[in-house]
Design an enzyme around this catalytic site. Sequence first.
Site, PDB file in Angstrom:
ATOM      1  N   TRP A 169      16.416 -54.432 -19.925  1.00  0.00           N
ATOM      2  CA  TRP A 169      17.031 -55.117 -21.065  1.00  0.00           C
ATOM      3  C   TRP A 169      18.505 -55.366 -20.852  1.00  0.00           C
ATOM      4  O   TRP A 169      19.021 -56.437 -21.207  1.00  0.00           O
ATOM      5  CB  TRP A 169      16.755 -54.366 -22.369  1.00  0.00           C
ATOM      6  N   ASP A 229      22.991 -52.404 -27.615  1.00  0.00           N
ATOM      7  CA  ASP A 229      21.658 -52.889 -27.971  1.00  0.00           C
ATOM      8  C   ASP A 229      20.854 -51.632 -28.320  1.00  0.00           C
ATOM      9  O   ASP A 229      20.445 -50.881 -27.435  1.00  0.00           O
ATOM     10  CB  ASP A 229      21.033 -53.637 -26.791  1.00  0.00           C
ATOM     11  N   LYS A 288      10.629 -52.142 -33.886  1.00  0.00           N
ATOM     12  CA  LYS A 288      10.281 -50.828 -33.338  1.00  0.00           C
ATOM     13  C   LYS A 288      10.380 -49.764 -34.431  1.00  0.00           C
ATOM     14  O   LYS A 288       9.387 -49.211 -34.857  1.00  0.00           O
ATOM     15  CB  LYS A 288      11.154 -50.472 -32.139  1.00  0.00           C
TER      16      LYS A 288
HETATM   17  N1  PMP Z   1      16.378 -55.173 -26.110  1.00  0.00           N
HETATM   18  C1  PMP Z   1      15.559 -54.111 -26.139  1.00  0.00           C
HETATM   19  C2  PMP Z   1      16.125 -52.748 -25.869  1.00  0.00           C
HETATM   20  C3  PMP Z   1      14.213 -54.288 -26.429  1.00  0.00           C
HETATM   21  O1  PMP Z   1      13.377 -53.233 -26.446  1.00  0.00           O
HETATM   22  C4  PMP Z   1      13.710 -55.575 -26.701  1.00  0.00           C
HETATM   23  C5  PMP Z   1      12.260 -55.832 -27.061  1.00  0.00           C
HETATM   24  N2  PMP Z   1      11.337 -55.053 -26.454  1.00  0.00           N
HETATM   25  C6  PMP Z   1      14.596 -56.648 -26.640  1.00  0.00           C
HETATM   26  C7  PMP Z   1      15.922 -56.408 -26.344  1.00  0.00           C
HETATM   27  C8  PMP Z   1      14.132 -58.055 -26.920  1.00  0.00           C
HETATM   28  O2  PMP Z   1      13.825 -58.169 -28.255  1.00  0.00           O
HETATM   29  P1  PMP Z   1      13.289 -59.533 -28.897  1.00  0.00           P
HETATM   30  O3  PMP Z   1      12.094 -59.952 -28.102  1.00  0.00           O
HETATM   31  O4  PMP Z   1      12.956 -59.170 -30.291  1.00  0.00           O
HETATM   32  O5  PMP Z   1      14.380 -60.538 -28.827  1.00  0.00           O
END
Ligand code: PMP
Length: 368
Positions: free
Chosen positions: A101, A175, A199
């Site tokens: 991420w 994040d 989550k």
């Molecule tokens: N950052 C983290 C730490 C995540 O776990 C996720 C989703 N699994 C995301 C970003 C991306 O999130 P989204 O698909 O809702 O934009």
Amino acid sequence: MTRPFNFSPGPAVLPDEVLQQAASEMLDWHGSGMSVMEMSHRGKEFISIAEQAEADLREILAIPANYKVLFMQGGAIAENAIVPMNLSRGGRADYVVTGSWSVKSAKEARKYCEVHVSATNEADHHTTLPAYGSWKLSDNAAYVHVCSNETIHGVEMHELPDLAALGSKAPLVIDASSHICSRTVDWSRVGLAYAGAQKNIGPSGLTLVIVREDLIGHALPITPSAFDYKIVADNGSMYNTPPTYPWYLAGLVFQWIKRQREGDLTGLAAIEARNITKAKLLYDYIDASGFYVNKVAANCRSRMNVPFFLPKDELNDAFLAGAKAAGLVQLKGHKSVGGMRASIYNPMPVAGVQALVAYMKDFAASHG
Ligand code: PMP
């Protein structure tokens, strides 16, 4: 109805109580004759839902008064662009890479500012946390970005870095998508936190941004109005129509968090204590099993997302089929990592982790 224990990484398990309350209010919210989905976001009914949710979140996380709470859309992936558009002023930003991420965040930010990677655990295949003292922070960074819980690799920062002590004047951006509301936050170390809701907070479609007031109002001219934090804040997150139903459900989850008890502990403290218990149960068993392996360094193992491997990949399908039959679902690991992953977010009871460990023991005994 008893439902299986759900270990999905997200969208993820929600408390039964919350879903039941939402179901009971589906056609008629509090005698209004309307579903929350059918209400104007500017009507008094929805405004009361929205204000209560924000007040509860502020209370749970002890968010200081000089931070704005924004209820946005686009998810954490959109924030990868929205953060640099709002905070970078077109200059330089430091990024720390600890898993998939944060890799994505740094890549997206390059479209809007100069990205300097201050530290990375890539050489360890994202299983460690670079020591804070080793981070190469810039003198002139507009902010320092980290992913404080890497959902795919299972790497969590158990203490946020104190950037001032590390010699940086920049605000920390986190994040926190996959561990928000799972533990307390030291706001003195954080300038901005963002999180997709799906989550620990509610359904997908809602993104929370908690930002120190002095950091907003400097967006790049190209920033879409709906994503300019100042415009969003000045309009109470209602410049555009917000995701009203997820906002309402998040509010029900915040009330559920406030109701939690664990011994003498209440609310978030109770949740955090339970999360510690759950994670310890699972990691202790994995380490002692001589069968399953978790590769993450002990000081940064996530309390929320626990990746683990069986001795042979050929056993994975049998493990998942047996788990499903035992009432344990969505355990398959992310395709980039393989193996299994148990996401044990707030609503997962201790009994769910006990059931998982009992199943893992049986499986190991019959396949070891
Ligand atoms: N950052 C983290 C730490 C995540 O776990 C996720 C989703 N699994 C995301 C970003 C991306 O999130 P989204 O698909 O809702 O934009």
